[in-house]
Design a protein around this motif. Structure first.
Motif, PDB file in Angstrom:
ATOM      1  N   VAL A 164       0.835  -1.195   0.000  1.00  0.00           N
ATOM      2  CA  VAL A 164       0.000   0.000   0.000  1.00  0.00           C
ATOM      3  C   VAL A 164       0.873   1.250   0.000  1.00  0.00           C
ATOM      4  O   VAL A 164       0.611   2.208  -0.731  1.00  0.00           O
ATOM      5  CB  VAL A 164      -0.976  -0.014   1.201  1.00  0.00           C
ATOM      6  N   GLU A 165       1.926   1.229   0.795  1.00  0.00           N
ATOM      7  CA  GLU A 165       2.845   2.381   0.827  1.00  0.00           C
ATOM      8  C   GLU A 165       3.473   2.596  -0.543  1.00  0.00           C
ATOM      9  O   GLU A 165       3.615   3.729  -0.998  1.00  0.00           O
ATOM     10  CB  GLU A 165       3.924   2.172   1.884  1.00  0.00           C
ATOM     11  N   ASP A 166       3.813   1.505  -1.205  1.00  0.00           N
ATOM     12  CA  ASP A 166       4.375   1.583  -2.554  1.00  0.00           C
ATOM     13  C   ASP A 166       3.370   2.231  -3.505  1.00  0.00           C
ATOM     14  O   ASP A 166       3.732   3.090  -4.317  1.00  0.00           O
ATOM     15  CB  ASP A 166       4.746   0.172  -3.028  1.00  0.00           C
ATOM     16  N   ALA A 167       2.103   1.851  -3.399  1.00  0.00           N
ATOM     17  CA  ALA A 167       1.064   2.436  -4.255  1.00  0.00           C
ATOM     18  C   ALA A 167       0.896   3.924  -3.973  1.00  0.00           C
ATOM     19  O   ALA A 167       0.810   4.726  -4.907  1.00  0.00           O
ATOM     20  CB  ALA A 167      -0.266   1.708  -4.048  1.00  0.00           C
ATOM     21  N   LEU A 168       0.859   4.288  -2.693  1.00  0.00           N
ATOM     22  CA  LEU A 168       0.675   5.698  -2.329  1.00  0.00           C
ATOM     23  C   LEU A 168       1.832   6.564  -2.824  1.00  0.00           C
ATOM     24  O   LEU A 168       1.643   7.729  -3.163  1.00  0.00           O
ATOM     25  CB  LEU A 168       0.535   5.833  -0.809  1.00  0.00           C
ATOM     26  N   GLU A 169       3.007   5.988  -2.901  1.00  0.00           N
ATOM     27  CA  GLU A 169       4.184   6.738  -3.344  1.00  0.00           C
ATOM     28  C   GLU A 169       4.335   6.736  -4.867  1.00  0.00           C
ATOM     29  O   GLU A 169       4.654   7.759  -5.460  1.00  0.00           O
ATOM     30  CB  GLU A 169       5.441   6.138  -2.714  1.00  0.00           C
ATOM     31  N   ASN A 170       4.081   5.583  -5.497  1.00  0.00           N
ATOM     32  CA  ASN A 170       4.431   5.445  -6.911  1.00  0.00           C
ATOM     33  C   ASN A 170       3.306   5.695  -7.904  1.00  0.00           C
ATOM     34  O   ASN A 170       3.574   6.153  -9.018  1.00  0.00           O
ATOM     35  CB  ASN A 170       5.054   4.070  -7.163  1.00  0.00           C
ATOM     36  N   ILE A 171       2.070   5.398  -7.549  1.00  0.00           N
ATOM     37  CA  ILE A 171       0.971   5.639  -8.497  1.00  0.00           C
ATOM     38  C   ILE A 171       0.909   7.113  -8.885  1.00  0.00           C
ATOM     39  O   ILE A 171       0.803   7.431 -10.083  1.00  0.00           O
ATOM     40  CB  ILE A 171      -0.375   5.135  -7.939  1.00  0.00           C
ATOM     41  N   PRO A 172       0.993   8.056  -7.936  1.00  0.00           N
ATOM     42  CA  PRO A 172       0.986   9.470  -8.355  1.00  0.00           C
ATOM     43  C   PRO A 172       2.117   9.815  -9.328  1.00  0.00           C
ATOM     44  O   PRO A 172       1.897  10.548 -10.298  1.00  0.00           O
ATOM     45  CB  PRO A 172       1.139  10.228  -7.031  1.00  0.00           C
TER      46      PRO A 172
END
Length: 114
Positions: A73-81
């Motif tokens: 989830v942290e990876d998604a919050l950082e990388n999707i944007p």
């Protein structure tokens, strides 16, 4: 008509069509949007900055996603944007293991850009 001329005309028509399919331009400014991710009680809230018709920055303003329980989830919050900015579209791949969070971010960006 000669086959070569027909082929050239078809190639020109197809090239023109492809040029028209460029990346979308958005309205300049800072736009906010929100959508549910994994947490179905607190929405993911984003700010999308658009400059010269292009997505310049996507910031996660608020979320209550399960960062401690699901490391991806942290990876998604950082990388999707970042991926949305690089592609100039919300239509990017999600992060495996954080699909609902990834989708929530993308949906929030869609809402912001409406």
């Amino acid at each position: 008509m000669d086959k070569r001329i027909i082929i050239i005309i078809m190639a020109l028509v197809m090239s023109t069509m492809l040029l028209g399919c460029g990346k979308k331009e958005y309205q300049d400014g800072i736009h906010e949007g929100e959508a549910f991710g994994y947490n179905d009680e607190v929405k993911i809230r984003v700010a999308v900055e658009v400059e010269e018709g292009k997505i310049k920055e996507v910031k996660i303003l608020e979320h209550d996603e399960s960062v401690d329980a699901l490391p991806n989830v942290e990876d998604a919050l950082e990388n999707i944007p970042k991926e949305i900015v690089a592609a100039n579209t919300h239509d990017v791949d999600g992060i495996s293991g954080a699909t609902m969070t990834s989708d929530g971010i993308k949906k929030a960006v869609i809402e912001a850009l409406k």
